[in-house]
Design an enzyme around this catalytic site. Structure first.
Site, PDB file in Angstrom:
ATOM      1  N   CYS A   1       0.862  -1.168   0.000  1.00  0.00           N
ATOM      2  CA  CYS A   1       0.000   0.000   0.000  1.00  0.00           C
ATOM      3  C   CYS A   1       0.904   1.225   0.000  1.00  0.00           C
ATOM      4  O   CYS A   1       1.989   1.197  -0.564  1.00  0.00           O
ATOM      5  CB  CYS A   1      -0.954  -0.025   1.197  1.00  0.00           C
ATOM      6  SG  CYS A   1      -0.103  -0.033   2.789  1.00  0.00           S
TER       7      CYS A   1
ATOM      8  N   HIS B   1       5.338 -30.075  11.557  1.00  0.00           N
ATOM      9  CA  HIS B   1       4.773 -29.598  10.296  1.00  0.00           C
ATOM     10  C   HIS B   1       4.419 -30.814   9.441  1.00  0.00           C
ATOM     11  O   HIS B   1       5.289 -31.605   9.075  1.00  0.00           O
ATOM     12  CB  HIS B   1       5.788 -28.704   9.566  1.00  0.00           C
ATOM     13  CG  HIS B   1       5.174 -27.797   8.559  1.00  0.00           C
ATOM     14  ND1 HIS B   1       4.734 -28.233   7.330  1.00  0.00           N
ATOM     15  CD2 HIS B   1       4.918 -26.466   8.598  1.00  0.00           C
ATOM     16  CE1 HIS B   1       4.235 -27.216   6.657  1.00  0.00           C
ATOM     17  NE2 HIS B   1       4.335 -26.122   7.405  1.00  0.00           N
TER      18      HIS B   1
END
Length: 634
Positions: free
Chosen positions: A29, A571
């Site tokens: 942004c 994981h």
């Protein structure tokens, strides 16, 4: 002056957010790099904050935000150049948290709306400046340099109006990218809403059909935001459903065909009129309340608005201001906000001019220029909040500017505020009405003088100790990961006794060295030392007595803290977060205590393989915390 090379900074940021494989997408942004990460707990906040060109790190709206400031565009270019073309838009995953479902849902909604709006803010701001300059050039007091009927005026006016006129297309495209759906399909739906014949019928409220005595009419959706945001969400849901139910050989044509037809119809007939009427009503109500409250409303809003920036809530105001301007052509609220930007800029300017510290002076001048151009984050995060009195000085100036704006009934006709937005205070329809412009001049002057003087006299001196970069609360739509909370709140004692713990294999299968994992983040030990398992079943159990500190809703990863304090990450598979929880069944929740051998999560091994993902289960000690952790060998 030679342009600064941001390649080294980009390289380090990429590695410190968890490496290229942890980055799903990145946008930016006005001041921030906004990463969509597979796992935010892999990012090293403190290492990133340590860079001179980084102002702060924020976890918000499902994004990992690195606040850069004015050079964000250059850093973004350097980051994307190194990442290549492998990025793809995806919705942020929502972690399992303990918030009330209503609060969480509302937060996610706000995060989605602001995430959809942030990419178009720049062009809206630019368009507002152009429209203001056009109004300025038609002023009789300046000799009416431009005739409103001239070819030049009409052409440039089209350049200024296009961003607002086709706002549904822009918002639809941005919203679809935020959701991870097809942005072209959403843009086409936005094109339907702004199609010339539809616009003409909408201007006349042409009747589509009637059911009983209830008439369904066309509306004009140019300059609108919220109907298209909902349409993009509907397109995402319908598109995903069609992917699951249409044969693959029909997907290319019939998925977009059905989506455009169905969602456009629903929007034109049902959701569009309801949402547009509601949004216009809220915008008009806010404008009326701000006008009616006069000096008191200006004083309160002006004095406290910049607090919203600290907490990340200011983006929630952006759609409201945009709706006000697009609906009624003005925003009294935005006029007050404008003076708050000037005030914070003046406060940081006082620091820049008073300090003898070279680095602080250069940072302050750059931040002041940024604030006067409408972006206060470099000033607030870089200096003002780190010397709290400087920020408070800006609040006094903001209150003074807001008071004058409210007292004079000032309003804005464009989006861009602060000093650079002076042209937004000229009324394009009635250029000779200069009340709002005079309000801008006086309120900006008051904000400048009050903030500067208080900051100079009371707010700052070089003997003050600079505070740490401020940790900001989450803005609605996001929550910091539990792993990050543990990382920040659990501090190891370097003199503590070294203890020993042994991890068992969490899943049946062949134990392999971490170096064999097909992911450099794990294989090179970036995440820590550990081992991996080629699983033969889908039952993951606790490898040690521990507390569950992370229990991802997607089921692909679990974070544990052992009895002696070591932090362990399990994981399941590589990139399996992209399955969004399909094939995973989480058995535990955050904060739960488990014993070695207790079930943690079940996963469908064959489904993971069929989806094309590597099912290797990875176990790493992300932070041993003075614990000598032993790993199994077979």
């Amino acid at each position: 002056m030679a342009k600064k090379d941001f390649k080294p900074l980009a390289t380090e940021i990429i590695q410190e957010v968890g490496g290229p494989d942890n980055i799903n997408n990145v946008i930016h942004c006005i001041t921030r790099l906004r990463f969509y990460l597979h796992d935010e707990s892999l990012a090293d906040d403190e290492a990133i904050k340590a860079h001179d060109d980084v102002i702060d790190v924020i976890h918000a709206s499902g994004q990992y935000q690195v606040v850069i400031g004015n050079e964000v565009g250059n850093v973004f270019d350097a980051v994307t150049a190194q990442l290549g073309d492998n990025l793809e838009p995806t919705p942020a995953t929502t972690e399992n948290d303990d918030r009330n479902p209503i609060v969480r849902g509302f937060g996610n909604l706000i995060g989605f709306i602001t995430g959809s709006m942030s990419p178009v803010i720049g062009v809206i701001a630019a368009s507002g400046i152009i429209k203001g300059i056009l109004a300025l050039l038609t002023l009789p007091q300046l000799g009416a340099l431009l005739d409103t009927e001239s070819t030049t005026y009409i052409t440039v006016s089209a350049m200024a109006d296009s961003a607002f006129y086709f706002l549904p297309i822009l918002v639809g495209f941005a919203a679809a990218r935020r959701l991870g759906s097809d942005p072209i399909v959403a843009a086409v739906i936005g094109g339907v809403l702004t199609y010339p014949q539809i616009v003409t019928w909408g201007g006349k409220f042409k009747e589509m059909f009637a059911i009983g005595g209830f008439k369904f009419e066309f509306l004009n959706y140019t300059y609108s935001i919220f109907p298209m945001i909902l349409a993009a969400w509907l397109a995402k849901k319908l598109g995903d459903w069609l992917k699951d139910h249409l044969p693959s050989y029909l997907q290319m044509i019939f998925n977009p065909l059905i989506t455009v037809l169905v969602v456009s119809t629903i929007t034109l007939v049902i959701t569009g009129p309801i949402i547009q009427g509601f949004a216009n009503g809220i915008a008009d109500l806010i404008n009326a309340l701000v006008h009616a409250s006069g000096w008191l409303g200006g004083l309160i809003i002006g004095g406290f608005y910049q607090l919203l920036v600290i907490f990340g809530l200011h983006w929630g105001v952006v759609p409201l201001v945009t709706q006000q301007i697009s609906q009624s052509g003005e925003s009294a609220l935005n006029a007050i906000i404008s003076s708050t930007m000037v005030a914070q800029g003046a406060a940081v300017l006082a620091v820049a001019l008073k300090t003898k510290i070279k680095k602080r002076k250069s940072l302050g001048i750059a931040a002041a220029i940024s604030a006067f151009c409408g972006v206060t984050e470099p000033a607030i995060y870089g200096i003002n909040l780190r010397f709290r009195r400087v920020f408070v000085s800006g609040m006094f100036g903001s209150a003074a500017g807001g008071l004058i704006t409210g007292l004079m009934g000032g309003t804005m006709y464009g989006f861009t505020g602060s000093l650079i937005g002076f042209s937004s205070f000229f009324n394009p329809k009635h250029p000779t009405q200069l009340t709002s412009f005079y309000a801008f001049l006086l309120s900006s002057l008051a904000a400048l003088v009050v903030s500067f003087v208080i900051a100079w006299v009371w707010g700052y001196n070089d003997d003050m100790e600079m505070g740490k970069k401020v940790e900001k609360k989450q803005r609605p739509g996001s929550q910091k990961s539990p792993a990050q909370v543990v990382k920040e709140t659990t501090v190891p004692d370097p003199d503590a006794r070294v203890s020993e713990e042994t991890l068992a294999s969490p899943v049946a299968g062949e134990i392999i060295p971490l170096s064999s994992v097909n992911d450099e983040l794990f294989s090179k030990g970036t995440m820590g030392q550990g081992f991996a398992v080629t699983p033969t079943d889908g039952h993951v159990i606790a490898p040690v007595d521990a507390e569950v500190v992370v229990a991802y809703e997607t089921g692909h990863a679990i974070g544990l803290t052992t009895h002696d304090g070591a932090e362990v990450l399990i994981h399941i598979g590589l990139d399996t977060v992209m399955l969004n929880g399909k094939g995973f069944d989480m058995k535990v929740k955050q904060g739960q205590m488990v014993k070695a051998g207790d079930p943690l999560v079940d996963f469908d091994l064959e489904q993971i393989k069929a989806a094309g993902y590597d099912p290797t289960v990875i176990v790493v000690v992300t932070n041993p915390r003075n614990v000598d952790v032993k790993f199994p060998t077979k």
